[in-house]
Write a protein that holds these residues in place. Structure first.
Motif, short mmCIF file in Angstrom:
data_model
loop_
_atom_site.label_atom_id
_atom_site.label_comp_id
_atom_site.label_asym_id
_atom_site.label_seq_id
_atom_site.Cartn_x
_atom_site.Cartn_y
_atom_site.Cartn_z
N LYS A 169 -6.28 -3.48 -38.42
CA LYS A 169 -5.51 -4.59 -37.87
C LYS A 169 -5.53 -5.79 -38.81
N THR A 170 -4.62 -6.72 -38.58
CA THR A 170 -4.71 -8.01 -39.25
C THR A 170 -5.71 -8.87 -38.50
N GLU A 171 -6.10 -9.99 -39.08
CA GLU A 171 -7.07 -10.85 -38.41
C GLU A 171 -6.53 -11.37 -37.08
N LEU A 172 -5.25 -11.70 -37.02
CA LEU A 172 -4.66 -12.18 -35.76
C LEU A 172 -4.64 -11.07 -34.72
N GLN A 173 -4.32 -9.86 -35.14
CA GLN A 173 -4.33 -8.74 -34.20
C GLN A 173 -5.73 -8.43 -33.71
N ALA A 204 -23.18 -8.17 -44.06
CA ALA A 204 -23.66 -9.48 -43.66
C ALA A 204 -22.89 -10.61 -44.34
N SER A 205 -22.34 -10.34 -45.51
CA SER A 205 -21.62 -11.39 -46.24
C SER A 205 -20.30 -11.77 -45.57
N TYR A 206 -19.84 -10.99 -44.60
CA TYR A 206 -18.58 -11.29 -43.94
C TYR A 206 -18.75 -12.16 -42.70
N SER A 207 -19.94 -12.70 -42.50
CA SER A 207 -20.14 -13.75 -41.50
C SER A 207 -20.25 -15.08 -42.24
N SER A 208 -19.63 -16.11 -41.70
CA SER A 208 -19.61 -17.41 -42.36
C SER A 208 -19.70 -18.50 -41.31
N PRO A 209 -20.00 -19.75 -41.73
CA PRO A 209 -20.04 -20.85 -40.75
C PRO A 209 -18.72 -21.03 -40.00
N GLU A 210 -17.62 -20.62 -40.61
CA GLU A 210 -16.32 -20.76 -39.95
C GLU A 210 -16.12 -19.70 -38.87
N GLY A 211 -16.93 -18.65 -38.87
CA GLY A 211 -16.78 -17.59 -37.89
C GLY A 211 -16.79 -16.23 -38.55
N LEU A 212 -16.46 -15.23 -37.77
CA LEU A 212 -16.44 -13.86 -38.26
C LEU A 212 -15.00 -13.42 -38.53
N PHE A 213 -14.80 -12.79 -39.68
CA PHE A 213 -13.50 -12.19 -39.98
C PHE A 213 -13.55 -10.76 -39.44
N TRP A 214 -13.10 -10.59 -38.21
CA TRP A 214 -13.33 -9.34 -37.51
C TRP A 214 -12.69 -8.15 -38.20
N ALA A 215 -11.46 -8.31 -38.67
CA ALA A 215 -10.76 -7.18 -39.28
C ALA A 215 -11.44 -6.75 -40.58
N LYS A 216 -11.75 -7.73 -41.42
CA LYS A 216 -12.41 -7.42 -42.71
C LYS A 216 -13.84 -6.93 -42.47
N LEU A 217 -14.52 -7.53 -41.49
CA LEU A 217 -15.88 -7.07 -41.15
C LEU A 217 -15.85 -5.63 -40.67
N SER A 218 -14.85 -5.27 -39.87
CA SER A 218 -14.73 -3.90 -39.38
C SER A 218 -14.42 -2.94 -40.53
N VAL A 278 -5.66 -11.48 -27.45
CA VAL A 278 -6.03 -11.32 -26.05
C VAL A 278 -4.75 -11.19 -25.23
N PRO A 279 -4.57 -10.08 -24.53
CA PRO A 279 -5.47 -8.93 -24.39
C PRO A 279 -5.52 -8.09 -25.68
N PRO A 280 -6.53 -7.26 -25.83
CA PRO A 280 -6.65 -6.45 -27.06
C PRO A 280 -5.45 -5.55 -27.28
N LEU A 281 -5.10 -5.36 -28.56
CA LEU A 281 -3.96 -4.53 -28.92
C LEU A 281 -4.43 -3.10 -29.19
N PHE A 282 -3.80 -2.17 -28.49
CA PHE A 282 -4.06 -0.77 -28.73
C PHE A 282 -2.96 -0.12 -29.56
N TRP A 283 -1.77 -0.72 -29.53
CA TRP A 283 -0.64 -0.23 -30.31
C TRP A 283 -0.23 -1.30 -31.29
N PHE A 284 -0.28 -0.99 -32.57
CA PHE A 284 0.02 -1.96 -33.62
C PHE A 284 0.39 -1.20 -34.89
N GLU A 285 0.95 -1.93 -35.84
CA GLU A 285 1.28 -1.32 -37.13
C GLU A 285 0.06 -1.41 -38.04
#
Length: 278
Positions: A40-44, A233-247, A48-55
């Motif tokens: 997913k992209t970071e926005l995806q 661990a490097s993908y956590s930062s004071p600004e928050g977590l980049f969920w897509a890149k962390l995943s 909310v609600p979570p996306l199950f269908w996406f490009e």
């Protein structure tokens, strides 16, 4: 006529099936969600609600490699895991052999003491080990990580191989000694060939444990000798977590060991159940 399930066993069987599927879905849901989020992209990823269908997109994987050099961390994980496993087997095999076939009054106490060291929280040994590594100039180096991984897994290795060696009939060793075999010949020509399965199972298990080890990798390494745990661990930062890149980074970190574990699951289960059934 086709055999059918007796009425008195249908509902218990159906209930067990439903419970087994529910537990399987519960256990594998985090891994499945991690897989979806990686594409997913970071926005995806935070929608909310979570996306199950996406490009799906491969941008996150390319970003992980370009930003963090995934191959460097993967190489460090591979070297540290394999080297610590080989070194651990080289120490544990003769140690377990001596305890299994040349018992003394202290043998049981030594085995229990070794096992008790695994009950101590790793953080309790962090400061002395960190100071030793710093004094020796070994911080952020693979040798330091290999030594710590080896010592961490050594009690498990000795116990597993000790249990495996106990399955070898004593009469075989007595026959070898009557034929004039010394200790080294007996160990090399008799014990090792008869315990290849145990050695393989022990090595596979400790390889997985070393690959997944995060505590020591995060505290003793950084950029040069960091493992995949350091990369994640490097993908956590004071600004928050980049969920897509962390995943994506997490998926790239666990994929090799998941595939490896899948193909060697029989040996891993055998290693974990040595001596459990008599």
């Amino acid at each position: 006529m086709h055999a059918s399930t007796p009425p008195n066993t249908f509902w218990p069987t159906a209930l067990r099936t439903v419970v087994a599927w529910a537990l399987a879905l519960l256990l594998f849901f985090p891994l499945g969600w991690l897989f979806l989020t990686a594409f997913k992209t970071e926005l995806q990823a935070i929608a909310v609600p979570p996306l199950f269908w996406f490009e799906p997109t491969l941008h996150n994987f390319a970003e992980v490699q370009s930003r963090s050099d995934y191959l460097l961390y993967a190489r460090n994980s591979l070297i540290a895991s394999v080297a610590s496993t080989v070194l651990g087997l080289a120490i544990a095999a003769p140690a377990a052999y001596s305890m299994a076939f040349f018992k003394t009054r202290a043998t049981r106490d030594i085995l229990m003491w070794m096992l008790s060291t695994k009950m101590m929280p790793a953080v309790g040994a962090l400061v002395p080990i960190y100071v030793l590594a710093q004094t020796a100039g070994m911080l952020d180096t693979l040798p330091a990580l290999i030594i710590v991984f080896t010592l961490s897994n050594l009690p498990i290795m000795v116990w597993m191989l000790y249990t495996n060696y106990k399955e070898i009939p004593a009469e075989i060793l007595e026959a070898a000694r009557m034929d004039g075999a010394n200790l080294w010949t007996e160990f090399r020509e008799v014990v090792l060939p008869l315990s290849v399965g145990g050695l393989a199972s022990c090595g596979l298990l400790c390889l997985v444990l070393s690959w997944n080890e995060a505590f020591w990798a995060l505290n003793l390494t950084s950029a040069k000798a960091g493992t995949l745990a350091t990369l994640i661990a490097s993908y956590s930062s004071p600004e928050g977590l980049f969920w897509a890149k962390l995943s994506a980074a997490s998926l790239m970190a666990i994929a090799p060991i998941v595939v490896f574990g899948w193909f060697s699951q029989k040996q891993l289960v055998q290693g974990l159940t040595f001596g459990a059934v008599k």
